[in-house]
Write an enzyme that holds these catalytic residues in place. Structure first.
Site, PDB file in Angstrom:
ATOM      1  N   SER A  72       0.860  -1.236  -0.034  1.00  0.00           N
ATOM      2  CA  SER A  72      -0.252  -0.127  -0.143  1.00  0.00           C
ATOM      3  C   SER A  72       0.633   1.257   0.047  1.00  0.00           C
ATOM      4  O   SER A  72       0.310   2.421   0.070  1.00  0.00           O
ATOM      5  CB  SER A  72      -1.025   0.088   1.165  1.00  0.00           C
ATOM      6  OG  SER A  72      -2.090  -0.741   0.944  1.00  0.00           O
ATOM      7  N   LYS A  75       0.311   3.815  -2.774  1.00  0.00           N
ATOM      8  CA  LYS A  75      -0.602   4.643  -2.743  1.00  0.00           C
ATOM      9  C   LYS A  75      -0.110   6.254  -2.572  1.00  0.00           C
ATOM     10  O   LYS A  75      -1.037   7.197  -2.810  1.00  0.00           O
ATOM     11  CB  LYS A  75      -1.694   4.292  -1.623  1.00  0.00           C
ATOM     12  CG  LYS A  75      -2.387   3.040  -1.878  1.00  0.00           C
ATOM     13  CD  LYS A  75      -3.639   2.850  -0.727  1.00  0.00           C
ATOM     14  CE  LYS A  75      -4.401   1.569  -1.007  1.00  0.00           C
ATOM     15  NZ  LYS A  75      -4.058   0.298  -0.538  1.00  0.00           N
ATOM     16  N   SER A 137      -6.616   3.496   3.921  1.00  0.00           N
ATOM     17  CA  SER A 137      -6.082   2.739   2.784  1.00  0.00           C
ATOM     18  C   SER A 137      -6.836   1.990   2.041  1.00  0.00           C
ATOM     19  O   SER A 137      -6.497   0.766   1.494  1.00  0.00           O
ATOM     20  CB  SER A 137      -5.034   1.887   3.703  1.00  0.00           C
ATOM     21  OG  SER A 137      -3.979   1.194   2.616  1.00  0.00           O
TER      22      SER A 137
END
Length: 414
Positions: A72, A75, A137
């Protein structure tokens, strides 16, 4: 100017010039002899880097250029493109993006990953999408952004990689907006630290969302996953997949200093938290920032050939701040010229650069500029100058000299 005075000035000028290499050598030898040992740190993190945000000094580096799956942490690149669109006025926080079936299917609750719980065929504001990405997230939120800004997830990933290269993230490649496994998607901790510093510096009005402790959407409240918020962190992001392990990029500000830590490929969430926390505390404890010069400080003078004045004062345009081990006493500055200065010289011309040397290593370089204009000398003075230059032509013309910092002010002592 009388010929006698011109001759005397020329002699002094050339003797000073000839002795400067010796002064430089002695100063550098003194720096090497008095060098203090750099602080040491050990971590079980397979890859880690610690950076001072203001000076860009690398305080710790362990395999920081190894390429790993980002999970993640990818991101962060997604929100950079989103923040850029906002800053440049092409979208607004109140704009709404549609939630496609793909975003709902691949990033929603049924996908089993991190999600914002966006309903299919609904619309969501950019403001909520930012929170859904940096706090919750949400994989679905990143796909919504990718499709709105890039047309497709694949096209947006190409834009992510292109933008990363433009920011100096030379070892990072993106294949999707959320960070789920892809064999070609790789980043380095050094690149992620560069990205974090960029987000903090360029988008302060949007960076603030990283520090919010929780966000509620669709009647579902989720807590911020950043484990360093309780020690003063105000961003950025965690990441995990079985392939990538546990990773974190975080920024902590304390007593006017800001450190950025990036760790990756750890075996557990607790190890990620512990190693990042220890690294940040070590950085604040072991290093300090010192201001050597304020913006527009005069840092020396340079000889001007054929000028009405023999020298011109030179200045740094921005402040010179360096990060050094606490208590370091071996700082020196060295002034270099780009090339021999020939009148006329205009005020503001770049004329050389200033090096900061610590323990024999150059740790910073800044351009220097003429602080005044120097007009050409009279015909008589120019003729005498040419003659003396010829007589002294065998002397070394190295133009570098050392002097102690005018101001050394310690800041950020935790």
């Amino acid at each position: 100017m009388p010929v006698g005075q011109i001759f005397e000035a020329a002699i002094k000028q050339r003797l000073s010039l000839a002795l400067r290499p010796l002064v430089l050598l002695l100063a550098l030898l003194g720096a090497l002899n008095s060098a203090s040992a750099a602080p040491s740190f050990e971590t079980v993190a397979p890859t880690a880097v610690l950076v001072d945000h203001d000076t860009h000094a690398i305080l710790f580096d362990k395999n920081a250029d190894e390429r790993y799956p980002p999970a993640s942490l990818a991101k962060l690149m997604t929100v950079e493109l989103l923040f850029r669109e906002l800053k440049e006025g092409r979208i607004s926080l109140d704009d709404e993006f549609p939630v496609s079936e793909r975003a709902w299917r691949e990033g929603g609750a049924q996908s089993g990953g991190s999600t914002m719980f966006l309903p299919v065929n609904s619309s969501v504001s950019v403001r909520d999408l930012i929170r859904g990405i940096v706090i919750q997230s949400g994989n679905d939120a990143t796909i919504v952004v990718a499709e709105a800004l890039g047309g497709t997830e694949e096209k947006f990933a190409e834009q992510m990689t292109e933008r990363a290269k433009a920011l100096g993230m030379t070892d990072s490649t993106f294949r999707n907006s959320h960070g789920l496994p892809d064999p070609e998607q790789r980043v380095t901790m050094r690149d992620l630290a560069v990205l974090a510093s960029h987000l903090i510096r360029e988008y302060p009005e949007f960076y603030k969302y990283f520090g919010e402790e929780e966000f509620t959407y669709n009647e579902i409240t989720q807590r911020n996953r950043n484990p360093l918020l309780d020690m003063g962190a105000d961003g950025l992001k965690t990441g995990y997949t079985s392939e990538a392990g546990y990773g974190l990029v975080a920024s902590v500000e304390r007593d006017s200093r800001r450190l950025i830590v990036a760790v990756g490929h750890l075996s557990s969430a607790s190890a990620r938290t512990e190693e990042a926390r220890k690294l940040v505390e070590w950085g604040f404890r072991s290093f300090e920032n010192r201001t050597l010069h304020q913006a527009d400080d005069q840092v020396g003078e340079m000889e001007v050939l054929g000028g009405a004045a023999a020298t011109v004062p030179v200045v740094v345009r921005s402040g010179v701040v360096v990060t050094v081990p606490r208590g370091a006493e071996d700082l020196h500055t060295i002034l270099h010229r780009d090339e021999p200065l020939q009148a006329p010289v205009a005020e503001g011309d770049r004329v050389g650069w200033l090096q900061v040397v610590s323990a024999g290593d150059v740790i910073r370089e800044d351009p220097v500029h003429a602080a005044a204009a120097v007009e050409p000398a009279s015909f008589v003075s120019r003729t005498w100058g040419l003659a003396t230059s010829y007589l002294w032509s065998t002397w070394d013309d190295t133009w570098a000299f050392v002097f102690p910092p005018k101001e050394v002010a310690s800041t950020g002592s935790p």
